[in-house]
Scaffold this active site. Structure first.
Site, PDB file in Angstrom:
ATOM      1  N   GLY B  57       0.800  -1.228   0.000  1.00  0.00           N
ATOM      2  CA  GLY B  57       0.000   0.000   0.000  1.00  0.00           C
ATOM      3  C   GLY B  57       0.827   1.270   0.000  1.00  0.00           C
ATOM      4  O   GLY B  57       2.056   1.241  -0.089  1.00  0.00           O
ATOM      5  N   SER B  58       0.115   2.377   0.130  1.00  0.00           N
ATOM      6  CA  SER B  58       0.705   3.703  -0.009  1.00  0.00           C
ATOM      7  C   SER B  58       1.878   3.924   0.935  1.00  0.00           C
ATOM      8  O   SER B  58       1.856   3.508   2.091  1.00  0.00           O
ATOM      9  CB  SER B  58      -0.367   4.755   0.282  1.00  0.00           C
ATOM     10  OG  SER B  58       0.233   6.012   0.499  1.00  0.00           O
ATOM     11  N   SER B  59       2.889   4.636   0.432  1.00  0.00           N
ATOM     12  CA  SER B  59       4.074   4.923   1.250  1.00  0.00           C
ATOM     13  C   SER B  59       3.737   5.844   2.422  1.00  0.00           C
ATOM     14  O   SER B  59       4.506   5.949   3.370  1.00  0.00           O
ATOM     15  CB  SER B  59       5.173   5.539   0.401  1.00  0.00           C
ATOM     16  OG  SER B  59       4.761   6.796  -0.097  1.00  0.00           O
TER      17      SER B  59
END
Lengths: 384, 128
Positions: B57-59
């Site tokens: 998922g998103s950083s």
């Protein structure tokens, strides 16, 4: 990773907690990307600015470190959530505005140039060929590697920030002599900017860290931008090279069928309730194109135009902004189509745009349907 | 084995066979896994040695790791099969020990085991 004595000492905390944290980030990132050392960089470009993306946790983190942290190299900044000059017209909630302004203040306190632009390569001077930089914004990293003869990782918000504080970045594979894993044969004739965006989106999916592109004539900066925007959206690939590739390099055609697949994935509406232009933000040449194409015509729907503040100022001096505003455009600085809270599913169902990057984020983050069209088609269909 | 963030701790293993998306899966105040599709649903990662395949998922999830640490609900250490940049930078921000290990080593670590970790040691993982 091999560290110098000075780097070891910073990692132990002998240069303070902020430097220790920054080195921890660079080393963790370097270990994860098989870098064997850190190398000096001359310019960092940071993402992680928009409150919509970093949230309370990001705002609190930046506020906390900005008490002590200072950048040590030239550092520029991605767009935030709105344009402070006209945010009052968009009914944004007060908490969002306060948190966004806190984020802006934290970056300014750290010594970052508040450029709020995803196209640093168009508004700042490009250093000499081969200069090592650290760009987090994906389209800017690809542009830097592929078009500006600079070298950068596709940095994360954190590795770019740590690079700005330390002045170094991990020496990962893309900074060395990387070998593309695939060659894409461009089969579409007479491509427009939308075609380049879709080619980039396709390339980003099949490319590893870099790709060859064959069958493409020299592209201008507008087309290159469209391609970098599309490519950065879909994968980890950080560079394209105009080459036919070695005989043992895998070959894939980008033909009508593949283009249709990309189009079908991103185009989810037959028409848009409004129009947005600029993701990546428009440069002065694109503002000039738009002004010339309008020639006295006016948009029949809302049209938001996103560009950096410096570009808007130049456009104002030349007289472009007067013409665009006459045609019904809302010109916004400091923010960008993708991830702005100014466009959301409470106020619109669908948006018309020529941007592949914009389409992806409007759909996936803002929850809005997208109608994809080239700029010339938008002018034809949506203005009178 | 690779050391991404160095350190020395001892504690009890909390093991998951599923990747973890820190943004949205973990409550940043309590450290409790709030995603009911996850095999650790309802469990707290606080003060555990968290063993899982990798982050996804998103950083921005790295900020969540920093938040759980600030809220004193973070794991003592993380052990993954694969290093992803979200977990790597998150653990680096928060100064949480992070190593990656082989599939075989991963399989040998069982949920509930007491282990000690010392990244300076030639044999960093020791059963207790």
């Amino acid at each position: 990773m091999e560290l110098t004595r000075e780097e070891e000492s910073a990692l132990k905390g002998e240069q303070g907690e902020i430097m220790q944290m920054a080195y921890r980030i660079l080393i963790a990132t370097g270990e994860a990307t098989d870098a064997e050392k850190l190398i000096p960089i001359e310019w960092a470009h940071l993402s992680g600015v928009n409150y919509n993306t970093i949230g309370d946790a990001g705002e609190e983190f930046l506020s906390s470190i900005s008490k002590d942290a200072r950048v040590t190299v030239k550092t520029t900044l991605n767009p935030m959530g709105f344009d402070i000059d006209n945010v009052i017209n968009y009914g944004l909630d007060e908490n969002f505005i306060l948190k966004q302004l806190s984020i802006r203040k934290s970056y300014e306190t750290m010594g970052v140039i508040p450029s709020f632009s995803c196209i640093p390569y168009e508004i700042f001077e490009i250093p000499k060929d081969g200069t090592q930089v650290a760009f987090a914004e994906s389209n800017a990293a690809i542009h830097a590697n592929s078009y500006d003869n600079l070298k950068t990782n596709k940095e994360s918000a954190f590795s770019a920030l740590a690079s700005a504080l330390v002045g170094k970045s991990p020496y990962s594979s893309i900074r060395k002599d990387d070998t593309p894993n695939v060659t894409i044969n461009m089969k579409i004739k007479n491509p427009n900017e939308l075609t380049y965006g879709m080619l980039g989106f396709f390339a980003g999916k099949v490319g590893d860290t870099s790709v060859n592109i064959s069958g493409l004539a020299e592209m201008d900066n507008r087309q290159c931008k469209a391609m970098c925007g599309g490519m950065g959206t879909s994968g980890t690939c950080a560079k394209f090279i105009f080459s036919d590739g070695d005989s043992d390099c895998e070959k894939i055609d980008f033909d009508e069928k593949e283009m249709q697949n990309v189009h079908d994935e991103l185009n989810t509406a037959e028409k848009g309730d409004m129009i947005t232009l600029g993701s990546p933000q428009l440069g002065l040449d694109e503002i000039s194109d738009l002004t010339n194409m309008l020639k006295g015509r006016s948009f029949q729907k809302r049209c938001m135009v996103f560009c950096p503040r410096t570009v808007k100022e130049q456009a104002r001096k030349i007289g472009y902004t007067t013409e665009l505003e006459r045609a019904g455009c809302e010109i916004l600085s400091d923010c960008c189509t993708c991830l702005t809270p100014l466009i959301n599913k409470d106020n619109v169902d669908s948006v018309t745009t020529n941007s592949i990057k914009g389409a992806f984020y409007l759909k996936n983050s803002n929850g809005v349907d997208v109608n994809l069209k080239s700029l010339s088609q938008i002018i034809q269909d949506e203005t009178r | 084995m690779k050391v991404l963030v160095a350190g020395k701790v001892e504690g009890t293993v909390l093991k998951s066979e599923n990747p973890i998306n820190f943004l949205g899966t973990v409550d940043k105040k309590t450290g409790i896994i709030s995603d009911n599709n996850h095999d650790l649903f309802g469990k707290s990662i606080k003060d555990a040695i968290l063993v899982f395949p990798s982050g996804v998922g998103s950083s921005v999830g790295a900020y969540t790791i920093y938040s759980i640490k600030s809220n004193k609900s973070a794991p003592l250490a993380m052990i993954c099969k694969k290093a992803d940049l979200t977990v790597a930078t998150g653990c680096a921000l928060a100064n949480i020990l992070l190593i990656t290990i082989s599939d075989k080593e991963f399989d040998s670590i069982k949920d509930g085991m007491r282990i000690s970790l010392d990244t300076d040691s030639s044999n960093p993982i020791q059963n207790q």
